[in-house]
Write a protein that holds these residues in place. Structure first.
Motif, PDB file in Angstrom:
ATOM      1  N   ILE A 181      22.116  12.384   3.173  1.00  0.00           N
ATOM      2  CA  ILE A 181      22.434  13.508   4.069  1.00  0.00           C
ATOM      3  C   ILE A 181      22.850  14.734   3.256  1.00  0.00           C
ATOM      4  O   ILE A 181      22.513  15.872   3.609  1.00  0.00           O
ATOM      5  N   LYS A 182      23.535  14.533   2.118  1.00  0.00           N
ATOM      6  CA  LYS A 182      23.997  15.675   1.297  1.00  0.00           C
ATOM      7  C   LYS A 182      22.832  16.445   0.672  1.00  0.00           C
ATOM      8  O   LYS A 182      22.997  17.603   0.267  1.00  0.00           O
ATOM      9  N   ASP A 183      21.641  15.821   0.576  1.00  0.00           N
ATOM     10  CA  ASP A 183      20.487  16.494  -0.035  1.00  0.00           C
ATOM     11  C   ASP A 183      19.654  17.293   0.966  1.00  0.00           C
ATOM     12  O   ASP A 183      18.747  18.026   0.581  1.00  0.00           O
ATOM     13  N   ILE A 184      19.967  17.163   2.243  1.00  0.00           N
ATOM     14  CA  ILE A 184      19.158  17.804   3.282  1.00  0.00           C
ATOM     15  C   ILE A 184      19.516  19.289   3.401  1.00  0.00           C
ATOM     16  O   ILE A 184      20.688  19.657   3.469  1.00  0.00           O
ATOM     17  N   LYS A 185      18.488  20.142   3.415  1.00  0.00           N
ATOM     18  CA  LYS A 185      18.699  21.576   3.609  1.00  0.00           C
ATOM     19  C   LYS A 185      18.164  22.058   4.960  1.00  0.00           C
ATOM     20  O   LYS A 185      18.551  23.117   5.450  1.00  0.00           O
ATOM     21  N   ALA A 186      17.248  21.291   5.542  1.00  0.00           N
ATOM     22  CA  ALA A 186      16.671  21.644   6.841  1.00  0.00           C
ATOM     23  C   ALA A 186      16.383  20.361   7.614  1.00  0.00           C
ATOM     24  O   ALA A 186      16.133  19.308   7.034  1.00  0.00           O
ATOM     25  N   CYS A 231      13.645  18.552   3.706  1.00  0.00           N
ATOM     26  CA  CYS A 231      13.674  18.606   5.171  1.00  0.00           C
ATOM     27  C   CYS A 231      13.545  17.200   5.752  1.00  0.00           C
ATOM     28  O   CYS A 231      12.585  16.471   5.449  1.00  0.00           O
ATOM     29  N   LEU A 232      14.490  16.840   6.568  1.00  0.00           N
ATOM     30  CA  LEU A 232      14.457  15.567   7.286  1.00  0.00           C
ATOM     31  C   LEU A 232      13.804  15.771   8.645  1.00  0.00           C
ATOM     32  O   LEU A 232      14.146  16.719   9.362  1.00  0.00           O
ATOM     33  N   ILE A 233      12.896  14.892   9.007  1.00  0.00           N
ATOM     34  CA  ILE A 233      12.242  14.942  10.317  1.00  0.00           C
ATOM     35  C   ILE A 233      12.848  13.859  11.203  1.00  0.00           C
ATOM     36  O   ILE A 233      12.928  12.695  10.809  1.00  0.00           O
ATOM     37  N   GLU A 283      10.214  12.525   4.925  1.00  0.00           N
ATOM     38  CA  GLU A 283      11.037  11.417   5.420  1.00  0.00           C
ATOM     39  C   GLU A 283      11.214  11.606   6.925  1.00  0.00           C
ATOM     40  O   GLU A 283      11.706  12.649   7.370  1.00  0.00           O
ATOM     41  N   ILE A 284      10.776  10.611   7.683  1.00  0.00           N
ATOM     42  CA  ILE A 284      10.790  10.693   9.142  1.00  0.00           C
ATOM     43  C   ILE A 284      11.676   9.584   9.679  1.00  0.00           C
ATOM     44  O   ILE A 284      11.480   8.405   9.354  1.00  0.00           O
TER      45      ILE A 284
END
Length: 458
Positions: A3-8, A73-75, A97-98
């Motif tokens: 979660i800490k690596d997610i920007k969008a 970006c996480l989907i 990553e979905i």
């Protein structure tokens, strides 16, 4: 992806009640949050005001640049979205990553102490009630809820607390992604048989869910359920019900529109609980919510205050007009047992008044599987007005219509079948004593107009 690596974060199916709570979590963290939904709604419009970028047509070109970077970006998607959806296919083909919504919640239950509420029905009110008790206590909590809390005007609570309250959804076995610290199980009446196939598979899904409770955690289960739990070593087990169990009620008083009772607990009994939303079914919901909050450290005074100040959940026994001449409310009930509890509660509150329900059945499969049970539950009322079935994710099934319910209502009950588009005209042409709109479909979108029509008549 941590979660800490997610920007969008991009949501395929942004407007669902559960999806929007997670969207709000990421908005609060200052990330780029965007998504697609099929149709605009009050909820999507509110999310846009809060900073989410939403569009309403399948179009890869509408996806923001920040959401086209697979490394950051996480989907997140809902199972209701078809596999051939253009945008979902794009993300799959380009290595994103979905995750399902439930996978994200599962990650959060590993980072916090998850207080989860599962069950065929009662879980939205019980989880929202528990979240309110916790949030106004010294313990505090985060919360991801399946309905809009009337206390906070949202389905999401953010805090620095180590606790997170989560509504655990059994649809598509989503709750198997969770790792609860404690969980309530309110009910296991078979549902979603289009997914599970059999009652046995449905009950097995709940049994597996109980295996996921963390050691030293707790299961709080309604007495008499057909399922058999399977707990890890160290998990404590408690049961509850209205009048029996480790947690239950005594000295219940229902009079003058108020409900009070004593909360009986193995730890500390709490006298003089007053329901802020005085509905009979909320006694049992309150017992479960208080049990989990008490195990999480809430004091007797905090339990009393939380229950007294709880205002309810949108679309859950939601009163719009309430006076001596007319009562009008809406309720999300869409399973026969929910309809039964709703009808029973409203009958207890208004024993000598004529009660009319306008019911929009939800899903062809649910109507096919439970039409006799729907008819039995609705027959507790005086008059039933049925609209056509709301299909949601399904295609029509030959021979499955609202007439299946209509034909099985008890002899002598007043009944009528109309098109959803004719509901407003019917309300204009009729006088009602107690009127309730039931169902999880889109008939609820007409509730504001129905309210206005009824108010203008008074």
């Amino acid at each position: 992806m941590e979660i800490k690596d997610i920007k969008a974060v991009y949501f395929v199916g942004a407007g669902g009640i559960g999806m929007s709570a997670i969207a709000r979590y990421f908005i609060s963290r200052g990330l780029v949050v965007a998504g697609y939904d099929k149709t605009p709604s009050d909820l999507t419009r509110q999310l846009e005001k809060e900073g989410m970028l939403i569009h309403y047509e399948e179009n890869i070109d509408e996806i923001p640049i920040a959401c086209k970077q697979p490394a950051s970006c996480l989907i997140i998607y809902t199972p209701a979205i078809p596999a051939e959806h253009q945008e979902l296919q794009y993300f799959r083909e380009h290595g994103f990553e979905i995750q399902k919504r439930a996978q994200v919640l599962g990650t959060l239950t590993r980072q916090h102490k998850g207080l989860c509420v599962a069950g065929t029905h009662g879980k939205t009110t019980t989880s929202t009630m528990c979240a309110h008790i916790m949030h106004q206590s010294q313990q505090d909590c985060n919360a991801f809820l399946g309905g809009i809390s009337k206390n906070y005007g949202t389905n999401y609570i953010l805090s620095d607390s180590d606790y997170v309250v989560i509504e655990a959804d059994e649809f598509d076995r989503s709750f198997h992604w969770l790792r609860p610290w404690m969980t309530v199980i309110t009910s296991t009446d078979p549902d979603h048989l289009d997914i599970y196939g059999t009652k046995e598979a449905y009950l097995e899904s709940f049994r597996h869910y109980t295996e996921l409770i963390q050691p030293e955690g707790a299961l709080i289960i309604h007495r008499g359920l057909e399922m058999k739990e399977h707990l890890q070593e160290g998990v404590r087990r408690y049961d509850y019900s209205l009048l029996e169990g480790d947690f239950h009620a005594e000295n219940i008083q229902i009079e003058n529109g108020e409900i009070t009772f004593d909360f009986i607990s193995p730890f500390e009994c709490v006298k003089g609980i007053q329901l802020g939303q005085p509905i009979p079914i909320n006694i049992e919901n309150g017992i479960a919510a208080m049990a989990m909050a008490q195990l999480a450290g809430c004091t007797a005074d905090e339990l009393r205050l939380g229950m007294k100040t709880f205002k309810g959940v949108d679309r859950r026994f939601d009163f719009k007009i309430k006076n001596e001449r007319l009562v009008f409310l809406s309720d999300y009930a869409h399973h026969p047992k929910e309809i039964y509890q709703s009808a029973k509660s409203i009958r207890e509150l208004y024993r000598d008044r004529k009660i009319t329900a306008i019911f929009q059945p939800h899903l062809y499969t649910r109507t096919r599987d439970f039409y006799k049970d729907f008819a039995d539950a609705l027959s507790l009322l005086d008059e039933v007005i049925l609209t056509e079935i709301y299909p949601a994710r399904e295609q029509p099934i030959e021979g499955v219509t609202s007439a299946l319910i209509y034909d099985n209502l008890r002899p002598g009950i007043e009944k009528q079948m109309i098109r959803k588009d004719d509901v407003l005209n019917l309300v204009k042409s009729r006088n009602f004593d107690v009127l309730i709109v039931l169902g999880a479909g889109d008939l609820d979108n007409q509730v504001p107009q129905i309210t206005k029509i009824l108010q203008n008549k008074q």
